[in-house]
Enzyme design. Structure first.
Site, PDB file in Angstrom:
ATOM      1  N   SER A 155       0.841  -1.180   0.000  1.00  0.00           N
ATOM      2  CA  SER A 155       0.000   0.000   0.000  1.00  0.00           C
ATOM      3  C   SER A 155       0.889   1.247   0.000  1.00  0.00           C
ATOM      4  O   SER A 155       1.953   1.259  -0.610  1.00  0.00           O
ATOM      5  CB  SER A 155      -0.938  -0.021   1.218  1.00  0.00           C
ATOM      6  N   SER A 156       0.488   2.290   0.674  1.00  0.00           N
ATOM      7  CA  SER A 156       1.254   3.540   0.715  1.00  0.00           C
ATOM      8  C   SER A 156       0.706   4.423   1.829  1.00  0.00           C
ATOM      9  O   SER A 156      -0.487   4.340   2.168  1.00  0.00           O
ATOM     10  CB  SER A 156       1.142   4.282  -0.626  1.00  0.00           C
ATOM     11  N   TYR A 169      -4.638   8.001  -6.705  1.00  0.00           N
ATOM     12  CA  TYR A 169      -3.647   7.064  -6.172  1.00  0.00           C
ATOM     13  C   TYR A 169      -3.943   6.727  -4.712  1.00  0.00           C
ATOM     14  O   TYR A 169      -3.944   5.550  -4.323  1.00  0.00           O
ATOM     15  CB  TYR A 169      -2.247   7.652  -6.304  1.00  0.00           C
ATOM     16  N   LYS A 173      -5.012   2.949  -2.912  1.00  0.00           N
ATOM     17  CA  LYS A 173      -4.310   2.301  -1.805  1.00  0.00           C
ATOM     18  C   LYS A 173      -5.231   2.101  -0.602  1.00  0.00           C
ATOM     19  O   LYS A 173      -5.109   1.109   0.131  1.00  0.00           O
ATOM     20  CB  LYS A 173      -3.068   3.115  -1.425  1.00  0.00           C
TER      21      LYS A 173
END
Length: 285
Positions: A155-156, A169, A173
């Site tokens: 993920s982020s 984006y 995630k």
């Protein structure tokens, strides 16, 4: 050399470079056989080279497989290629099994809200969300039946920080983290399922960020405990990098280390979690 993953098989998507390549190396060093997935034909030579290098260095089996995770048939084609290769190289009485699945492949299309396009939205969600979903679907029948399987989704921090220009984006995630929790319940008898959320990491994806984006996250970087470079402790290269980018970026091997930990037998009681690997940029509870 300790080889706790001896004889296991891992599939790593987006593994020809960056975090994916570092994860593949980490798992190979522990004795894990590998499927190194890549998307573009321009990465064929690099992916094959990694497979050959890891095979020789760590005495494992590794194969590079081109498949576009962001297409309807790419995930199933990847699983089929892995099955064909490793079924033919395994004893006939041992059924094909996928022990570890790393959903690392991803794309980022940063844009301010008014500039987001349908095309960018659809491509990003296809690769970052639909791709992992279809891949886990295709792999499900081959997962272990004793809870020893490991699925890790990359993920982020963008899933929870609200960075400017990351409507799409960051949303992908967040979706991946939501699926992580659902899969942890649905696949409980087969595998643990966790996510890892890196922050700034060395490599082409972070290098492609605009000066405006980097300026926008400067405050986050300044308050991230492990991103402060230390003169006399860190290398001059790291110190200079921190001056240019506002802070020390993570090394791909550091992210891979956290992923490798989650793939171990010792991590068997951890599932449905987002494990922070961002130097303290995000601290979840």
């Amino acid at each position: 050399m300790s080889r706790p993953l001896q004889g296991k098989l891992a599939i790593v998507t987006g593994a020809s470079r960056g975090i994916g390549a570092a994860i593949a190396k980490n798992l190979a060093s522990k004795g894990c056989n590998l499927v190194i997935n890549y998307t573009s034909s321009s990465s064929t030579e690099l992916a094959n080279s990694l497979a050959e290098d890891f095979s020789k260095a760590y005495n494992i089996q590794a194969v590079a497989v081109q498949a576009d995770i962001g297409t309807p048939n790419g995930p199933s084609a990847l699983i089929a290629a892995a099955r064909d290769h490793f079924s033919s190289s395994s004893p006939t009485d041992k059924p094909f099994q996928i022990d570890i699945l790393i959903n690392n492949a991803g794309v980022a299309r940063n844009a301010l809200l008014e500039n987001v396009t349908v095309a960018d939205f659809e491509e990003t969600y296809r690769v970052n969300v639909l791709g992992p979903l279809l891949l886990v679907q295709a792999a499900q029948r081959y997962l272990p039946t004793d809870r020893s399987g490991r699925i890790v989704n990359i993920s982020s921090v963008s899933s929870s920080t609200g960075f400017v220009t990351q409507s799409v984006y960051g949303g992908t995630k967040a979706a991946l983290e939501a699926m992580t929790r659902t899969w942890a319940r649905e696949l409980a008898e087969r595998a643990t399922v966790n996510a890892v959320n890196p922050g700034p990491v060395e490599g082409p994806m972070y290098a492609s960020n605009s000066p405006e984006f980097l300026e926008g996250i400067r405050g986050w970087i300044m308050h991230t405990p492990l991103m402060k470079a230390r003169e006399g402790v860190d290398s001059e290269e790291v110190v200079q990098e921190a001056r240019e980018h506002g802070g020390r970026m993570a090394r791909t091997a550091e992210i891979a280390g956290v992923v490798g930990m989650l793939c171990s037998d010792e991590a068997g009681w951890c599932t449905g979690q987002v494990v922070c690997a961002n130097g303290g940029m995000v601290m979840l509870h």
